[in-house]
Design a protein around this motif. Structure first.
Motif, mmCIF file in Angstrom:
data_model
loop_
_atom_site.group_PDB
_atom_site.id
_atom_site.type_symbol
_atom_site.label_atom_id
_atom_site.label_comp_id
_atom_site.label_asym_id
_atom_site.label_seq_id
_atom_site.Cartn_x
_atom_site.Cartn_y
_atom_site.Cartn_z
ATOM 1 N N LEU A 1 16.865 -13.138 -7.010
ATOM 2 C CA LEU A 1 16.350 -14.450 -7.171
ATOM 3 C C LEU A 1 17.321 -15.621 -5.934
ATOM 4 O O LEU A 1 16.703 -16.622 -5.177
ATOM 5 C CB LEU A 1 15.507 -14.818 -7.981
ATOM 6 N N GLY A 2 18.528 -15.206 -5.432
ATOM 7 C CA GLY A 2 19.125 -15.965 -5.326
ATOM 8 C C GLY A 2 20.073 -16.905 -5.734
ATOM 9 O O GLY A 2 20.567 -15.982 -7.436
ATOM 10 N N GLY A 3 21.273 -17.639 -6.053
ATOM 11 C CA GLY A 3 21.819 -18.948 -6.512
ATOM 12 C C GLY A 3 21.567 -18.973 -7.737
ATOM 13 O O GLY A 3 20.231 -19.335 -7.818
ATOM 14 N N HIS A 4 22.085 -19.616 -8.309
ATOM 15 C CA HIS A 4 21.670 -20.530 -9.661
ATOM 16 C C HIS A 4 20.618 -21.640 -9.435
ATOM 17 O O HIS A 4 19.629 -21.422 -9.824
ATOM 18 C CB HIS A 4 22.675 -20.983 -11.308
ATOM 19 N N ASP A 5 20.724 -22.145 -8.482
ATOM 20 C CA ASP A 5 19.977 -23.192 -8.488
ATOM 21 C C ASP A 5 19.319 -23.254 -7.404
ATOM 22 O O ASP A 5 18.037 -24.345 -7.131
ATOM 23 C CB ASP A 5 21.241 -24.706 -7.928
ATOM 24 N N ALA A 6 19.263 -21.988 -6.561
ATOM 25 C CA ALA A 6 18.526 -21.644 -5.297
ATOM 26 C C ALA A 6 16.991 -20.985 -6.397
ATOM 27 O O ALA A 6 15.783 -20.819 -5.744
ATOM 28 C CB ALA A 6 18.780 -21.434 -4.611
ATOM 29 N N ALA A 7 17.773 -19.724 -7.136
ATOM 30 C CA ALA A 7 16.049 -19.405 -7.527
ATOM 31 C C ALA A 7 14.754 -20.454 -7.790
ATOM 32 O O ALA A 7 13.793 -19.461 -8.113
ATOM 33 C CB ALA A 7 16.886 -18.463 -8.935
ATOM 34 N N PRO A 8 14.938 -21.316 -8.814
ATOM 35 C CA PRO A 8 13.526 -21.732 -8.698
ATOM 36 C C PRO A 8 12.490 -22.117 -7.653
ATOM 37 O O PRO A 8 11.483 -22.183 -7.758
ATOM 38 C CB PRO A 8 14.260 -22.822 -10.101
ATOM 39 N N LEU A 9 12.941 -22.336 -6.412
ATOM 40 C CA LEU A 9 12.806 -22.146 -5.188
ATOM 41 C C LEU A 9 12.650 -20.867 -4.612
ATOM 42 O O LEU A 9 11.752 -21.691 -3.541
ATOM 43 C CB LEU A 9 12.906 -22.799 -3.730
ATOM 44 N N SER A 10 12.578 -19.663 -4.727
ATOM 45 C CA SER A 10 12.493 -18.592 -4.322
ATOM 46 C C SER A 10 10.888 -18.099 -4.943
ATOM 47 O O SER A 10 10.341 -18.159 -5.886
ATOM 48 C CB SER A 10 13.299 -17.569 -4.729
ATOM 49 N N ALA A 11 10.414 -17.621 -3.772
ATOM 50 C CA ALA A 11 8.632 -17.308 -3.582
ATOM 51 C C ALA A 11 8.340 -16.019 -4.472
ATOM 52 O O ALA A 11 7.741 -15.688 -5.699
ATOM 53 C CB ALA A 11 8.410 -17.258 -2.280
ATOM 54 N N GLY A 12 9.941 -15.353 -4.742
ATOM 55 C CA GLY A 12 9.812 -13.963 -5.929
ATOM 56 C C GLY A 12 9.521 -14.813 -7.617
ATOM 57 O O GLY A 12 8.900 -14.172 -8.439
ATOM 58 N N PHE A 13 10.075 -16.205 -7.532
ATOM 59 C CA PHE A 13 10.036 -16.115 -9.120
ATOM 60 C C PHE A 13 8.849 -16.984 -9.147
ATOM 61 O O PHE A 13 7.893 -17.085 -10.192
ATOM 62 C CB PHE A 13 11.252 -17.727 -8.942
ATOM 63 N N TRP A 14 8.342 -17.332 -7.866
ATOM 64 C CA TRP A 14 6.974 -17.819 -8.072
ATOM 65 C C TRP A 14 6.156 -16.812 -8.635
ATOM 66 O O TRP A 14 4.731 -16.765 -9.729
ATOM 67 C CB TRP A 14 6.171 -19.045 -7.280
ATOM 68 N N GLN A 15 5.996 -15.481 -7.794
ATOM 69 C CA GLN A 15 4.918 -14.809 -8.681
ATOM 70 C C GLN A 15 5.599 -13.879 -9.987
ATOM 71 O O GLN A 15 4.349 -13.460 -10.272
ATOM 72 C CB GLN A 15 5.335 -13.479 -7.170
ATOM 73 N N LEU A 16 6.864 -14.004 -10.202
ATOM 74 C CA LEU A 16 6.997 -13.492 -11.551
ATOM 75 C C LEU A 16 5.945 -14.403 -11.820
ATOM 76 O O LEU A 16 5.132 -14.043 -13.020
ATOM 77 C CB LEU A 16 8.388 -13.757 -11.869
ATOM 78 N N VAL A 17 6.285 -16.183 -12.409
ATOM 79 C CA VAL A 17 5.280 -16.567 -13.327
ATOM 80 C C VAL A 17 4.084 -16.169 -13.022
ATOM 81 O O VAL A 17 3.096 -16.681 -13.735
ATOM 82 C CB VAL A 17 5.444 -17.851 -13.080
ATOM 83 N N CYS A 18 3.614 -16.503 -11.553
ATOM 84 C CA CYS A 18 2.301 -16.063 -12.239
ATOM 85 C C CYS A 18 1.735 -14.268 -12.491
ATOM 86 O O CYS A 18 -0.096 -15.139 -12.716
ATOM 87 C CB CYS A 18 1.680 -17.013 -10.665
ATOM 88 N N SER A 19 2.382 -13.889 -12.308
ATOM 89 C CA SER A 19 2.007 -12.810 -12.226
ATOM 90 C C SER A 19 1.813 -12.660 -14.393
ATOM 91 O O SER A 19 1.333 -11.865 -14.859
ATOM 92 C CB SER A 19 2.964 -11.327 -12.002
ATOM 93 N N HIS B 1 16.639 -12.855 -15.064
ATOM 94 C CA HIS B 1 17.498 -13.118 -15.120
ATOM 95 C C HIS B 1 17.781 -12.985 -12.982
ATOM 96 O O HIS B 1 17.547 -11.870 -12.480
ATOM 97 C CB HIS B 1 18.597 -12.295 -15.093
ATOM 98 N N SER B 2 18.699 -13.925 -12.132
ATOM 99 C CA SER B 2 18.780 -13.396 -10.637
ATOM 100 C C SER B 2 20.237 -12.813 -10.707
ATOM 101 O O SER B 2 20.970 -13.682 -11.073
ATOM 102 C CB SER B 2 18.958 -15.189 -10.087
ATOM 103 N N THR B 3 19.903 -11.520 -9.990
ATOM 104 C CA THR B 3 21.213 -10.809 -10.013
ATOM 105 C C THR B 3 22.201 -11.769 -8.863
ATOM 106 O O THR B 3 23.565 -11.340 -9.224
ATOM 107 C CB THR B 3 20.874 -9.694 -9.007
ATOM 108 N N GLY B 4 21.766 -12.755 -8.519
ATOM 109 C CA GLY B 4 22.451 -13.747 -7.315
ATOM 110 C C GLY B 4 23.136 -14.765 -8.514
ATOM 111 O O GLY B 4 23.850 -15.566 -7.513
ATOM 112 N N ASP B 5 22.946 -14.999 -9.812
ATOM 113 C CA ASP B 5 23.138 -16.310 -9.982
ATOM 114 C C ASP B 5 24.640 -16.207 -9.920
ATOM 115 O O ASP B 5 24.997 -15.293 -11.548
ATOM 116 C CB ASP B 5 22.627 -16.562 -11.621
ATOM 117 N N GLU B 6 25.680 -17.115 -9.666
ATOM 118 C CA GLU B 6 26.888 -17.363 -9.817
ATOM 119 C C GLU B 6 27.496 -18.241 -10.972
ATOM 120 O O GLU B 6 28.521 -18.447 -11.314
ATOM 121 C CB GLU B 6 27.359 -17.893 -8.593
#
Length: 258
Positions: free
Chosen positions: A234-252, A200-205
């Protein structure tokens, strides 16, 4: 750094653009087969196209250790009644895991397939992993859901205006049966071996934390032992998939899976 994109691979016959996928491979080509992340886009089950998510695929590969990751961005049926959307998405995953003739398939390790979904795509990724009827997609090592819509009745309780896009996709009798959170207690046996990372992104509106928290809780209540709930800005709802933080979580998740 460069990636190779193999575009418009048909995963079902018939020539529909909704039944195609793009495969991204690291460049230079990997020396051995690498894990595959299948990206299922969001869009309220009615809009979106694989071609809009090249930056997500390239970001995931860039975040992978040694860039040793393949990513498939898949199209699926939109603006249809359930279960047509999940059936087509599952057909794409089944094709990637079993077909031995598509271009680039030699670079894909079929024993290490992961699903990555955003919003409605997270719903589809979780549903095809848990629900009876999709056993043929093969063993899914892990599922990462971001901003997912996992409990449709609860979603409508919290956001009544979302009926605008829920009603065309799900009949009143389908909503609970099509909700991963509601069927977690009756998940397929093979799904119990799948790792889940619920983000969950805490910035998700657009989607609050209740969906992620409720889904993770239902998985754990059902006895699933490998569930992680992650909250990050990780940013707003539509921005979150483009965040480096999300990519790192996936790869982890991918690169800590045995």
């Amino acid at each position: 750094m460069a990636t190779t994109r193999i575009a418009d691979i048909a995963y079902l016959p018939g020539g529909s653009a909704r039944h195609t996928l793009d495969l991204y491979l690291p460049e230079p080509p990997p020396p051995a087969a690498v894990p595959l992340a299948v990206y299922v886009h969001g869009g309220a089950w009615r809009v979106g196209d694989k071609g809009e998510f090249g930056a997500v695929a390239e970001g995931l590969i860039a975040a992978a250790p040694g860039r040793q990751l393949a990513v498939a961005a898949v199209n699926y049926e939109l603006a249809v009644r359930h279960p047509a959307h999940v059936d087509s998405a599952a057909a794409a995953v089944r094709f990637l895991a079993t077909d031995r003739s598509y271009p680039g398939q030699r670079a894909v390790d079929r024993a290490r397939v992961f699903l990555v979904g955003h919003s409605a795509g997270a719903h589809l990724a979780a549903l095809m992993t848990l629900a009876p009827g999709h056993e043929g997609i093969g063993p899914i090592r892990g599922v990462v859901g971001l901003g997912g819509l996992y409990d449709i009745p609860a979603l409508l309780d919290e956001y009544p205006d979302y009926r605008d896009f829920v009603d065309p996709a799900f009949g009143a009798d389908d909503r609970a049966a099509a909700s991963p959170a509601c069927i977690a207690a009756h998940m397929r046996d093979d799904a119990r071996r799948t790792r889940f990372l619920v983000v969950h992104s805490t910035g998700d509106e657009l989607v609050g934390p209740a969906q992620a928290i409720g889904f993770a809780a239902q998985l754990m209540r059902a006895g699933h032992s490998d569930v992680t709930l992650a909250a990050r800005d990780l940013g707003g709802h539509d921005a979150a998939p483009l965040s480096a933080g999300f990519w790192q979580l996936v790869c982890s998740l991918i690169f800590t899976s045995s």
